[in-house]
Design an enzyme around this catalytic site. Structure first.
Site, mmCIF file in Angstrom:
data_model
loop_
_atom_site.group_PDB
_atom_site.id
_atom_site.type_symbol
_atom_site.label_atom_id
_atom_site.label_comp_id
_atom_site.label_asym_id
_atom_site.label_seq_id
_atom_site.Cartn_x
_atom_site.Cartn_y
_atom_site.Cartn_z
ATOM 1 N N ASP A 115 64.530 32.627 13.347
ATOM 2 C CA ASP A 115 64.991 33.816 14.141
ATOM 3 C C ASP A 115 66.070 32.952 15.056
ATOM 4 O O ASP A 115 67.214 33.863 15.079
ATOM 5 C CB ASP A 115 63.951 34.393 14.923
ATOM 6 C CG ASP A 115 62.683 34.768 14.087
ATOM 7 O OD1 ASP A 115 62.737 35.547 13.283
ATOM 8 O OD2 ASP A 115 61.653 34.088 14.415
ATOM 9 N N HIS A 121 57.036 36.173 16.645
ATOM 10 C CA HIS A 121 57.636 36.038 15.411
ATOM 11 C C HIS A 121 57.502 37.497 14.444
ATOM 12 O O HIS A 121 56.625 37.471 13.689
ATOM 13 C CB HIS A 121 57.615 34.907 14.565
ATOM 14 C CG HIS A 121 58.122 34.849 13.069
ATOM 15 N ND1 HIS A 121 59.598 35.136 12.895
ATOM 16 C CD2 HIS A 121 57.465 35.055 12.116
ATOM 17 C CE1 HIS A 121 59.767 34.976 11.706
ATOM 18 N NE2 HIS A 121 58.698 34.980 10.997
HETATM 19 P P1 NAX Z 1 54.946 31.271 -1.145
HETATM 20 O O1 NAX Z 1 53.658 32.224 -1.498
HETATM 21 O O2 NAX Z 1 55.719 30.935 -2.194
HETATM 22 O O3 NAX Z 1 53.799 29.875 -0.956
HETATM 23 C C1 NAX Z 1 52.584 29.679 -0.159
HETATM 24 C C2 NAX Z 1 51.845 28.820 -0.644
HETATM 25 O O4 NAX Z 1 50.734 28.714 0.281
HETATM 26 C C3 NAX Z 1 51.317 29.177 -2.198
HETATM 27 O O5 NAX Z 1 51.587 28.066 -2.919
HETATM 28 C C4 NAX Z 1 49.810 29.089 -2.095
HETATM 29 O O6 NAX Z 1 48.988 28.585 -2.910
HETATM 30 C C5 NAX Z 1 49.621 28.265 -0.777
HETATM 31 N N1 NAX Z 1 48.263 28.227 0.085
HETATM 32 C C6 NAX Z 1 47.780 29.542 0.146
HETATM 33 N N2 NAX Z 1 46.547 29.540 0.636
HETATM 34 C C7 NAX Z 1 46.717 28.070 1.311
HETATM 35 C C8 NAX Z 1 45.600 27.217 1.722
HETATM 36 N N3 NAX Z 1 44.458 27.720 2.166
HETATM 37 N N4 NAX Z 1 45.819 25.917 1.803
HETATM 38 C C9 NAX Z 1 46.773 25.602 1.136
HETATM 39 N N5 NAX Z 1 47.854 26.371 0.590
HETATM 40 C C10 NAX Z 1 47.824 27.622 0.473
HETATM 41 O O7 NAX Z 1 55.107 31.602 0.268
HETATM 42 P P2 NAX Z 1 56.566 31.131 1.084
HETATM 43 O O8 NAX Z 1 57.682 31.758 0.761
HETATM 44 O O9 NAX Z 1 56.494 29.615 0.873
HETATM 45 O O10 NAX Z 1 56.012 31.287 2.455
HETATM 46 C C11 NAX Z 1 54.904 30.825 3.235
HETATM 47 C C12 NAX Z 1 54.726 31.304 4.387
HETATM 48 O O11 NAX Z 1 55.889 31.174 5.270
HETATM 49 C C13 NAX Z 1 54.498 32.910 4.389
HETATM 50 O O12 NAX Z 1 53.066 33.167 5.221
HETATM 51 C C14 NAX Z 1 55.417 33.636 5.101
HETATM 52 O O13 NAX Z 1 55.249 34.696 5.450
HETATM 53 C C15 NAX Z 1 55.900 32.436 6.070
HETATM 54 N N6 NAX Z 1 57.159 32.501 6.543
HETATM 55 C C16 NAX Z 1 57.403 32.211 7.953
HETATM 56 C C17 NAX Z 1 58.727 32.456 8.334
HETATM 57 C C18 NAX Z 1 58.849 32.155 9.938
HETATM 58 O O14 NAX Z 1 60.069 32.124 10.456
HETATM 59 N N7 NAX Z 1 57.853 31.834 10.625
HETATM 60 C C19 NAX Z 1 60.005 32.696 7.643
HETATM 61 C C20 NAX Z 1 59.751 32.499 6.320
HETATM 62 C C21 NAX Z 1 58.422 33.054 5.563
HETATM 63 O O15 NAX Z 1 58.561 34.386 5.520
#
Ligand code: NAX
Length: 326
Positions: A157, A185
């Site tokens: 952000d 956030h």
């Molecule tokens: P993806 O869905 O591409 O990847 C997430 C991965 O996490 C998947 O491979 C899944 O298998 C894995 N996962 C789920 N549960 C798990 C667990 N218990 N232990 C280990 N791995 C696990 O999502 P992606 O685009 O990489 O985003 C990841 C996270 O970042 C999401 O929650 C998203 O909302 C968050 N974000 C946060 C942002 C921020 O500024 N704070 C911005 C970007 C993003 O939206």
């Protein structure tokens, strides 16, 4: 020098695919070698093996080793830094409380595991959403780790806001300093241009356009993630990985003298944010520790924005408390 052991959760996901290569290339720890510990759910381990093949195929001189697994106690063993990116995505029909519950269970378990097996001076960055409240859950379930070692990502952000202001002012991003993201956030975050500086002058005054600030800038920063999804068909990944790296690098190696960045950290009561809530603040980092910049003036507009965001954080904390996650 001993490699820095860095855990990355959700390593087979979108953000992971950008993050791992940047870390292995030296963007986070500088010249220090790194060892990657990658945590995924069992169903994603096969895909993760492919990512590890690609990491090996880059022949990164600073990459001292890679381990993968789905057992947090094994993967987090001895880690110096944990980047908690993996989270359960919001599915159709899910209420916010369902999302808080699904992710709360993940971050409670990972907080416990880090507390038991990570290095004594571990630092933990939460990127997975809802990031602030996930960080709250993680630290409350990690009795062996001081809460100051937990933080959540608002750097994306911060970077988005800084770049938007620079474009508006027709200046380089380096000329926009001391910007702050306050609060959660989420869409309630407050990107503060009154305390930001352009050539030593308040950025709000420099731009001199309250209508742009209220009706374009603040909503555009808050909705930037949705705009990226609308254009790209998937959520921000490379920019989120970049922000995660910059957040962790500044924390470990220090912020630039004379300016600050935005990090969500457990509140010490500064600026009236209730103690313990994980809120974004202006912070400086030195020697691996952050401190909240004190003494900034918040005008009535800024104060009401911060209060609204803090109210949302309180509501999220109440929900996860009622679910028994704190
Ligand atoms: P993806 O869905 O591409 O990847 C997430 C991965 O996490 C998947 O491979 C899944 O298998 C894995 N996962 C789920 N549960 C798990 C667990 N218990 N232990 C280990 N791995 C696990 O999502 P992606 O685009 O990489 O985003 C990841 C996270 O970042 C999401 O929650 C998203 O909302 C968050 N974000 C946060 C942002 C921020 O500024 N704070 C911005 C970007 C993003 O939206």
């Amino acid at each position: 020098m001993r490699p820095l052991r860095i855990a990355v959760t959700g390593a087979a996901g979108q953000i992971g695919y950008s993050l791992l290569f940047r870390i292995a290339a030296g963007d986070l720890a500088g010249e220090r070698p790194v060892e990657l510990r990658l945590l995924e759910v069992p169903g994603a381990l096969k895909a993760l093996e492919g990512v590890v093949m690609e990491l090996n195929d880059c022949a990164f001189p600073l990459l001292a080793g890679v381990e993968v697994g789905s057992d947090a106690d094994a993967v987090f063993d001895g880690v110096d830094l944990a980047l908690l990116v993996g989270a359960s995505p919001r599915k159709a029909g899910m209420q916010r409380s369902d999302l808080l519950q699904a992710n709360g269970a993940i971050f409670a378990e990972q907080g416990r595991a880090l507390s038991e097996v990570a290095a004594d001076d571990v630092r933990v960055v939460v990127t997975g959403n809802p990031a602030n409240t996930n960080a709250l859950i993680a630290y409350r379930n990690a009795p062996g780790i001081p809460r100051e070692r937990f933080s959540a990502l608002t750097r994306l952000d911060h970077n988005r806001a800084r770049a938007m202001v620079a474009r508006r002012a027709r200046l380089g991003v380096d000329e926009v300093e001391q910007l702050t993201i306050w609060g959660n956030h989420s869409s309630t975050q407050y990107p503060d241009l009154f305390n930001a500086r352009i050539n030593g002058i308040s950025a709000a005054r420099w731009l001199g356009d309250d209508a742009w600030l209220n009706f374009d800038f603040i909503p555009d920063v808050a909705n930037r993630g949705a705009a990226v999804i609308a254009a790209r068909g998937s959520s921000s990944a490379a920019s989120a990985a970049n922000a995660t790296i910059e957040h962790a690098r500044d924390w470990l190696l220090g912020t630039e003298p004379g300016t600050w960045t935005s990090m969500a950290v457990p509140s010490d009561g500064s600026y009236g944010v209730p103690e313990g809530l994980v809120s974004s603040f202006p912070v400086t980092c030195e020697g691996g520790d952050w401190s909240i910049v004190q003494g900034l003036a918040l005008n009535a507009f800024g104060r009401s924005k911060l209060e609204a965001s803090v109210e949302e954080l309180k509501r999220e904390a109440d929900v996860v408390e009622s679910l028994g996650l704190l």
